[in-house]
Design an enzyme around this catalytic site. Structure first.
Site, PDB file in Angstrom:
ATOM      1  N   HIS A  76       9.772  -4.187  20.304  1.00  9.67           N
ATOM      2  CA  HIS A  76       9.990  -4.024  18.867  1.00  9.67           C
ATOM      3  C   HIS A  76       8.982  -3.092  18.222  1.00  9.67           C
ATOM      4  CE1 HIS A  76      12.257  -8.104  18.789  1.00  9.67           C
ATOM      5  NE2 HIS A  76      12.946  -7.137  19.345  1.00  9.67           N
ATOM      6  N   ILE A 104       6.642  -0.722  13.398  1.00  8.78           N
ATOM      7  CA  ILE A 104       6.854  -2.073  13.919  1.00  8.78           C
ATOM      8  C   ILE A 104       8.110  -2.661  13.284  1.00  8.78           C
ATOM      9  CG2 ILE A 104       5.849  -4.370  14.154  1.00  8.78           C
ATOM     10  CD1 ILE A 104       3.134  -2.888  13.346  1.00  8.78           C
ATOM     11  N   CYS A 105       8.949  -3.202  14.129  1.00  7.39           N
ATOM     12  CA  CYS A 105      10.145  -3.878  13.620  1.00  7.39           C
ATOM     13  C   CYS A 105       9.865  -5.370  13.624  1.00  7.39           C
ATOM     14  CB  CYS A 105      11.340  -3.547  14.514  1.00  7.39           C
ATOM     15  SG  CYS A 105      12.813  -4.461  14.109  1.00  7.39           S
ATOM     16  N   LEU A 106       9.431  -5.879  12.493  1.00  6.02           N
ATOM     17  CA  LEU A 106       9.095  -7.293  12.404  1.00  6.02           C
ATOM     18  C   LEU A 106       9.552  -7.782  11.042  1.00  6.02           C
ATOM     19  CD1 LEU A 106       7.574  -9.705  13.700  1.00  6.02           C
ATOM     20  CD2 LEU A 106       5.526  -8.913  12.546  1.00  6.02           C
ATOM     21  N   PHE A 144      15.903  -2.452   9.126  1.00  5.55           N
ATOM     22  CA  PHE A 144      15.916  -2.967  10.486  1.00  5.55           C
ATOM     23  C   PHE A 144      16.943  -4.087  10.565  1.00  5.55           C
ATOM     24  CE2 PHE A 144      11.447  -1.396  10.524  1.00  5.55           C
ATOM     25  CZ  PHE A 144      11.594  -0.525  11.582  1.00  5.55           C
TER      26      PHE A 144
END
Lengths: 443, 153
Positions: free
Chosen positions: B84, B91-93, B146
């Protein structure tokens, strides 16, 4: 109380202050009295329907943003918020005592015993000295560690002391609460409490002197009720509100109606938030104070903060009342530099054309990243209307300072503001012919 | 004092005072951009003996709006391998997006979330479509939608 909250605004206090003292456990108490959003002591704490507590302003701003409780993310509405009065009293009490307790806690361990004893003795002497009417020996002895908090307690008590009476031969009328000569009290009551204040202008209770004598009664007993509580403002349905209605609402509230539609909405929303949060407060602030708070917002998040960003810039230039002379005066150097750059590039291109042909992608290039950043004031945000971060696409910069990923050639131009800027150039300097030259140039 | 500044000031005093293990404050000049270093503390072979640098960018609406958090690539600070985390540091969070963010999160809690996100990872890979994204993306992380689908990390 007021003093404490003012001090707090300029001094960063934190629950960790307690960790380097022997009273570590107070860090937990301190933290529990703080709003999780602003990390400050609760100011006008409100409880949500999911039983979480936040400052009125914090929770209202937060709900405006996403309509969810910040702690548990369950849906919440502003209407459902209720004052958490017990928490407010607790916070105010803790804030009053905090500095003294902290100072006491920071005294090194060994000299504590004698110092403390001495200060207690001294404090007791103080109590003996003060008038017997004010004395509350039981409470003062147990509640204080230092002289100053001792005094604070005594003063606080005397303020709310209903037994307090000046010894001037008068008594309080049980009906109208005015001071009346003891000898004349019966006649006063029999006469139906005539206004005798003229005769005793100096005999009013402490605290009531500021209000007019006619209101003396209510201000004596319940000073806070005397303040007219402001009414809450309803939320507006912005999608159905016309521009001029919104502008009128802003002007009626005494606020600026300048800026584009988006800014007007943001400003009015913030005003409603500030206003409604103020309605919850035990001691509401004046409208002037609220306006000052909106002023801060305007500087940090509102019109003046966003004026330099790209979308706003375009709107400003397109605005009817746009001051072309001031603008061209202010950016004169930038324009000159742009023109010089354009000429240089044009020459470079001519020589380049003779040596090698451009690739199709290059000649089709729409972006002009090399010309643009010579304007130092210009902020190239990708979208940001409140974006304070400068992102420049200067090719001369080392790779590490560039945007952290590469741009593809197929992207739209970095910002349309240059187009409009060039438009201004066009009108002002008659440079239309140069623009085409600028566009096809490559970095 | 502005809302964001005041809150960040409080966070900063806390960061200067005490930090959880594996988190270090590198620089915090002003209240717009901070750099922090994080380390993964357990023996996860993917991140052993590595330090990663995080860049926090705060808007004036912080903490109502989330900060922008990315990994930064410097000489001895690589971008951690994670399904991720894109190779450009994005950052894909969910907690960093406007949907997952709540104002009670803070710099410290974000660092700890990222530490645990790395600790729990076993895949030595980049997200699907990393090359394409890195090559084409010119948006800022907060404007990217996202799609949070993976609940295992």
């Amino acid at each position: 109380m007021d003093r404490a909250s003012k001090d707090d605004a300029f001094e960063v206090t934190d629950s960790t202050d307690w960790l380097d003292t022997p009273m570590k456990s107070l860090a937990g108490v301190d933290a529990a009295l703080r709003c999780q959003v602003c990390r400050d002591f609760y100011s006008t704490p409100m409880i949500t329907s999911c039983s979480h507590t936040f400052c009125s302003l914090c929770i209202r701003r937060s709900l405006n943003n996403d309509g969810k409780c910040p702690a548990c993310r369950s849906p919440e509405q502003e209407m459902k918020l209720r004052n958490n009065n017990a928490m407010e009293d607790l916070v105010e009490a803790f804030k009053r005592g905090r500095a003294d307790i902290l100072a006491f806690a920071r005294i090194p361990a060994i000299p504590v015993a004698p110092t403390r004893k001495r200060s207690l003795e001294q404090a007791e002497e103080d109590v003996e000295d003060s008038s017997p009417k004010r004395r509350r020996s039981g409470r003062t002895k147990s509640s204080s560690q230092t002289k100053s908090s001792q005094k604070a307690t005594v003063v606080a008590d005397s303020d709310g002391d209903s037994d307090y009476s000046p010894e001037d031969g008068t008594v309080e009328c049980p009906i109208c609460q005015r001071r009346v000569k003891e000898t004349g009290i019966n006649k006063h009551i029999d006469d139906g409490c005539p206004d005798e204040l003229q005769a005793f202008p100096h005999i009013t209770k402490p605290g009531s002197s500021r209000t007019g004598s006619g209101y003396a009664k209510s201000s004596i007993q319940l000073p806070e009720k005397a303040i007219k509580r402001p009414e809450r403002l309803p939320q507006l349905n912005y999608s159905t509100t016309k521009d001029n209605v919104l502008k009128k609402k802003l002007t009626d509230a005494g606020l600026s109606a300048g800026g584009n539609r988006q800014l007007l909405e943001k400003r009015y929303k913030e005003w409603i938030t500030l206003w409604n949060a103020n309605c919850d407060a035990t001691k509401p602030k004046s409208k002037g104070e609220l306006k000052r708070e909106l002023e801060i917002w305007e500087r940090t998040q509102g019109g003046r903060a966003t004026a330099s960003s790209s979308t706003q810039m375009g709107a400003i230039i397109r605005d009817k009342e746009f001051d072309r002379d001031a603008w061209s005066g202010k950016h004169n150097d930038d324009f000159k530099q742009l023109i010089a750059n354009a000429k240089r590039k044009a020459q470079a291109k001519k020589s380049e054309n003779t040596s090698s042909a451009n690739t199709p992608a290059e000649s089709a290039g729409t972006a002009t990243p090399d010309v643009a950043p010579t304007t130092p004031d210009v902020v190239i945000g990708d979208n940001g209307n409140d974006d304070p971060i400068l992102i420049e696409d200067t090719p001369e910069k080392p790779a590490s300072q560039k945007r952290f990923f590469d741009e593809s050639n197929s992207d739209p131009p970095p910002s349309s503001q240059y187009q409009s800027k060039l438009g201004v150039l066009d009108k002002d300097a008659g440079l239309a012919s140069d623009i085409t030259t600028i566009r096809s140039v490559q970095p | 004092m502005a809302f964001a500044t005041k809150r960040l000031g409080k966070e900063l005093t806390k960061l200067h005072g005490s930090l959880p293990p594996g988190i270090e404050l590198v620089s915090a000049e002003g209240f717009e951009e901070w750099l922090l270093d994080i380390k993964v503390l357990d023996a996860n072979p993917l991140y052993l003996n590595q330090t990663y640098r995080l860049k926090f960018k705060f808007s004036p609406s912080y903490p109502i709006e989330p900060p922008e958090v990315t990994f930064v690539n410097t000489k001895d600070r690589p971008i951690p391998m994670h399904p991720h985390i894109y190779s450009n540091g994005i950052i894909c969070l969910d907690l960093l997006g406007s949907q997952g963010w709540t104002p009670i999160q803070n710099v410290e809690s974000i660092c700890m979330s990222l530490q645990s996100m790395l600790t729990g990872n076993t895949k030595n890979e980049r997200p699907e479509g990393d090359q394409l994204f890195v090559a084409n993306n010119r948006r800022r992380p907060r404007d990217i939608d996202f799609y949070y689908h993976d609940n295992t990390v």
